[in-house]
Design a protein around this motif. Structure first.
Motif, PDB file in Angstrom:
ATOM      1  N   ALA A 282       0.831  -1.206   0.000  1.00  0.00           N
ATOM      2  CA  ALA A 282       0.000   0.000   0.000  1.00  0.00           C
ATOM      3  C   ALA A 282       0.867   1.258   0.000  1.00  0.00           C
ATOM      4  N   LEU A 283       1.980   1.226   0.733  1.00  0.00           N
ATOM      5  CA  LEU A 283       2.884   2.380   0.788  1.00  0.00           C
ATOM      6  C   LEU A 283       3.654   2.548  -0.521  1.00  0.00           C
ATOM      7  N   LEU A 284       4.170   1.463  -1.059  1.00  0.00           N
ATOM      8  CA  LEU A 284       4.975   1.525  -2.287  1.00  0.00           C
ATOM      9  C   LEU A 284       4.140   1.851  -3.527  1.00  0.00           C
ATOM     10  N   SER A 285       2.865   1.531  -3.468  1.00  0.00           N
ATOM     11  CA  SER A 285       2.001   1.764  -4.627  1.00  0.00           C
ATOM     12  C   SER A 285       1.487   3.194  -4.708  1.00  0.00           C
ATOM     13  N   GLY A 286       1.853   4.003  -3.716  1.00  0.00           N
ATOM     14  CA  GLY A 286       1.404   5.388  -3.728  1.00  0.00           C
ATOM     15  C   GLY A 286      -0.073   5.547  -3.442  1.00  0.00           C
ATOM     16  N   GLY A 287      -0.620   4.623  -2.652  1.00  0.00           N
ATOM     17  CA  GLY A 287      -2.034   4.736  -2.289  1.00  0.00           C
ATOM     18  C   GLY A 287      -2.969   4.100  -3.288  1.00  0.00           C
ATOM     19  N   SER A 288      -2.488   3.110  -4.033  1.00  0.00           N
ATOM     20  CA  SER A 288      -3.341   2.397  -4.987  1.00  0.00           C
ATOM     21  C   SER A 288      -4.575   1.847  -4.280  1.00  0.00           C
ATOM     22  N   SER A 289      -5.746   2.053  -4.868  1.00  0.00           N
ATOM     23  CA  SER A 289      -6.993   1.617  -4.229  1.00  0.00           C
ATOM     24  C   SER A 289      -7.022   0.104  -4.030  1.00  0.00           C
ATOM     25  N   LYS A 290      -6.410  -0.625  -4.956  1.00  0.00           N
ATOM     26  CA  LYS A 290      -6.375  -2.089  -4.851  1.00  0.00           C
ATOM     27  C   LYS A 290      -5.671  -2.528  -3.580  1.00  0.00           C
ATOM     28  N   TYR A 291      -4.485  -1.961  -3.336  1.00  0.00           N
ATOM     29  CA  TYR A 291      -3.708  -2.376  -2.170  1.00  0.00           C
ATOM     30  C   TYR A 291      -4.233  -1.763  -0.874  1.00  0.00           C
ATOM     31  N   LYS A 292      -4.854  -0.592  -0.975  1.00  0.00           N
ATOM     32  CA  LYS A 292      -5.481   0.002   0.205  1.00  0.00           C
ATOM     33  C   LYS A 292      -6.654  -0.850   0.664  1.00  0.00           C
ATOM     34  N   LYS A 293      -7.420  -1.379  -0.284  1.00  0.00           N
ATOM     35  CA  LYS A 293      -8.553  -2.235   0.056  1.00  0.00           C
ATOM     36  C   LYS A 293      -8.073  -3.536   0.683  1.00  0.00           C
ATOM     37  N   ARG A 294      -6.965  -4.054   0.145  1.00  0.00           N
ATOM     38  CA  ARG A 294      -6.425  -5.294   0.699  1.00  0.00           C
ATOM     39  C   ARG A 294      -5.958  -5.074   2.137  1.00  0.00           C
ATOM     40  N   LEU A 295      -5.281  -3.951   2.357  1.00  0.00           N
ATOM     41  CA  LEU A 295      -4.812  -3.625   3.708  1.00  0.00           C
ATOM     42  C   LEU A 295      -5.993  -3.435   4.652  1.00  0.00           C
ATOM     43  N   GLU A 296      -7.001  -2.709   4.191  1.00  0.00           N
ATOM     44  CA  GLU A 296      -8.194  -2.479   5.008  1.00  0.00           C
ATOM     45  C   GLU A 296      -8.866  -3.806   5.347  1.00  0.00           C
ATOM     46  N   ASN A 297      -8.944  -4.717   4.372  1.00  0.00           N
ATOM     47  CA  ASN A 297      -9.576  -6.013   4.580  1.00  0.00           C
ATOM     48  C   ASN A 297      -8.842  -6.815   5.663  1.00  0.00           C
ATOM     49  N   HIS A 298      -7.507  -6.874   5.560  1.00  0.00           N
ATOM     50  CA  HIS A 298      -6.736  -7.647   6.520  1.00  0.00           C
ATOM     51  C   HIS A 298      -6.808  -7.036   7.927  1.00  0.00           C
ATOM     52  N   TRP A 299      -6.718  -5.709   7.999  1.00  0.00           N
ATOM     53  CA  TRP A 299      -6.757  -5.043   9.300  1.00  0.00           C
ATOM     54  C   TRP A 299      -8.137  -5.191   9.944  1.00  0.00           C
ATOM     55  N   THR A 300      -9.178  -5.031   9.146  1.00  0.00           N
ATOM     56  CA  THR A 300     -10.539  -5.186   9.660  1.00  0.00           C
ATOM     57  C   THR A 300     -10.775  -6.609  10.126  1.00  0.00           C
ATOM     58  N   GLY A 301     -10.278  -7.577   9.357  1.00  0.00           N
ATOM     59  CA  GLY A 301     -10.430  -8.974   9.726  1.00  0.00           C
ATOM     60  C   GLY A 301      -9.736  -9.302  11.033  1.00  0.00           C
ATOM     61  N   LEU A 302      -8.518  -8.787  11.202  1.00  0.00           N
ATOM     62  CA  LEU A 302      -7.768  -9.045  12.435  1.00  0.00           C
ATOM     63  C   LEU A 302      -8.460  -8.427  13.648  1.00  0.00           C
ATOM     64  N   ARG A 303      -8.920  -7.195  13.497  1.00  0.00           N
ATOM     65  CA  ARG A 303      -9.626  -6.543  14.605  1.00  0.00           C
ATOM     66  C   ARG A 303     -10.914  -7.278  14.955  1.00  0.00           C
ATOM     67  N   GLY A 304     -11.584  -7.793  13.904  1.00  0.00           N
ATOM     68  CA  GLY A 304     -12.815  -8.534  14.145  1.00  0.00           C
ATOM     69  C   GLY A 304     -12.580  -9.805  14.938  1.00  0.00           C
ATOM     70  N   LEU A 305     -11.491 -10.505  14.635  1.00  0.00           N
ATOM     71  CA  LEU A 305     -11.176 -11.726  15.371  1.00  0.00           C
ATOM     72  C   LEU A 305     -10.830 -11.420  16.828  1.00  0.00           C
ATOM     73  N   ALA A 306     -10.203 -10.259  17.047  1.00  0.00           N
ATOM     74  CA  ALA A 306      -9.792  -9.885  18.395  1.00  0.00           C
ATOM     75  C   ALA A 306     -10.965  -9.365  19.230  1.00  0.00           C
ATOM     76  N   THR A 307     -12.083  -9.081  18.580  1.00  0.00           N
ATOM     77  CA  THR A 307     -13.267  -8.566  19.274  1.00  0.00           C
ATOM     78  C   THR A 307     -14.257  -9.700  19.481  1.00  0.00           C
ATOM     79  N   LYS A 308     -14.764  -9.828  20.664  1.00  0.00           N
ATOM     80  CA  LYS A 308     -15.735 -10.874  20.945  1.00  0.00           C
ATOM     81  C   LYS A 308     -16.998 -10.636  20.134  1.00  0.00           C
ATOM     82  N   GLN A 309     -17.382 -11.660  19.338  1.00  0.00           N
ATOM     83  CA  GLN A 309     -18.569 -11.550  18.502  1.00  0.00           C
ATOM     84  C   GLN A 309     -19.534 -12.678  18.819  1.00  0.00           C
ATOM     85  N   ASP A 310     -20.814 -12.396  18.691  1.00  0.00           N
ATOM     86  CA  ASP A 310     -21.835 -13.422  18.869  1.00  0.00           C
ATOM     87  C   ASP A 310     -21.931 -14.236  17.593  1.00  0.00           C
ATOM     88  N   ILE A 311     -21.486 -15.490  17.637  1.00  0.00           N
ATOM     89  CA  ILE A 311     -21.584 -16.344  16.459  1.00  0.00           C
ATOM     90  C   ILE A 311     -22.472 -17.545  16.715  1.00  0.00           C
TER      91      ILE A 311
END
Length: 311
Positions: A282-311
């Motif tokens: 994401a940094l090397l691509s100069g803010g490419s939307s493709k890599y920003k979305k990938r970064l957002e996806n991974h970060w959101t996923g990790l935070r979601g796992l760390a948060t207690k969810q009703d499943i």
């Protein structure tokens, strides 16, 4: 009795839903069929388009987005066919695919669920069969070994990457974009588990069909185009949360407690191992939307796992 009931769930996919319906009526001949569209509270005029252009369609408009599984279950209540076809709104039916698939199912009464060949928009193959999730298959995914050795029946087992999809065979899991279900098998197995909002619902359903004694098959001589991910893309960063919640629900439902704990650890490992690379790209691509979305996806996923969810 109607031969085929086609259930299409739509959420803000007006234009591609139009293309899908047009292809169904253009390419389907020689069988009696009905079309049920279940609209999940679209805000893009999808329901109005169906009313205006396809008055023969049975249209159900939900007051909220109830998810893929629940919407299909609603559609099942209106079906009168010997077979029920789950067809995504972002598909295009090709060359009589529906009657070909129904004919094949008629010749194989032990098949409870059947799918055909799925193609991308450029007519390249889109794999749609896989094995059930397992700890071994999770390891092969996280390590990327299935990509390193795609022709290996062992390393490529989970996604069946070794197979060219040119022959008919029995399989474990079929994607939900095109699932021809025998009504008799549906009655014996039950509807989709509505606790799955999106993702993994068809995996769970396929597992249950098998447990109920029905076989699942793939038929290569009928084809459709599947654009893929159109509705899911509208979820944005929350897509990872929805997907992971469904994955965890499947593991909790079908795996032992120790296996579930290991599987959850694998999910953490997946995100932790990929976040540094995603950040760097994401940094090397100069803010490419493709890599920003990938970064957002991974970060959101990790935070979601760390948060207690009703499943």
């Amino acid at each position: 009795m109607t031969t085929l009931s086609i259930v299409i769930v739509s959420w803000n996919t007006k234009d591609i839903l139009d293309d899908c319906l047009e292809s169904v009526y253009r390419e389907t001949d020689g069988i009696e069929f009905e079309v049920i569209v279940v609209d999940n509270d679209s805000q893009d005029g999808s329901a109005e388009m169906v009313k205006e252009k396809y008055p023969g369609v049975i249209l159900i408009v939900n007051e909220k987005n109830v998810g893929f599984a629940a919407a299909n279950n609603i559609g099942f209540n209106y079906c009168n066919g010997k077979y029920i076809l789950l067809l995504n709104s972002d598909t295009v039916v090709l060359d009589g695919a529906l009657q070909k698939t129904v004919s094949y199912a008629d010749q194989h009464p032990d098949l409870g669920v059947l799918s055909c060949k799925i193609l991308n928009d450029d007519h390249t193959l889109q794999p749609n069969c896989s094995m059930y999730p397992s700890l071994l298959n999770s390891v092969l995914f996280i390590t990327g070994l299935y990509k390193a050795f795609p022709r290996s029946k062992f390393f490529g087992r989970a996604q069946m990457t070794w197979w060219d999809y040119d022959d008919e065979r029995q399989v474990q899991v079929l994607k939900g974009c095109f699932m021809l279900v025998r009504k008799e098998a549906l009655d014996a197995t039950g509807p989709m588990d509505e606790r799955f909002f999106m993702y993994s619902e068809e995996v769970d359903w396929c597992f249950r069909f098998s447990k109920a004694g029905w076989k699942l098959g793939y038929f290569p001589d009928a084809s459709i185009i599947h654009l893929g991910g159109v509705s899911a893309a509208k979820l944005g960063g929350s897509r990872a949360l929805v997907k992971d919640k469904s994955t965890r629900r499947y593991m909790k439902k079908h795996w032992s407690k120790p296996a579930y704990a290991v599987g959850l650890t694998f999910m953490f490992t997946f995100y932790l191992s990929r976040l540094p690379g995603a950040l760097l790209l994401a940094l090397l691509s100069g803010g490419s939307s493709k890599y920003k979305k990938r970064l957002e996806n991974h970060w959101t996923g990790l935070r979601g796992l760390a948060t207690k969810q009703d499943i």
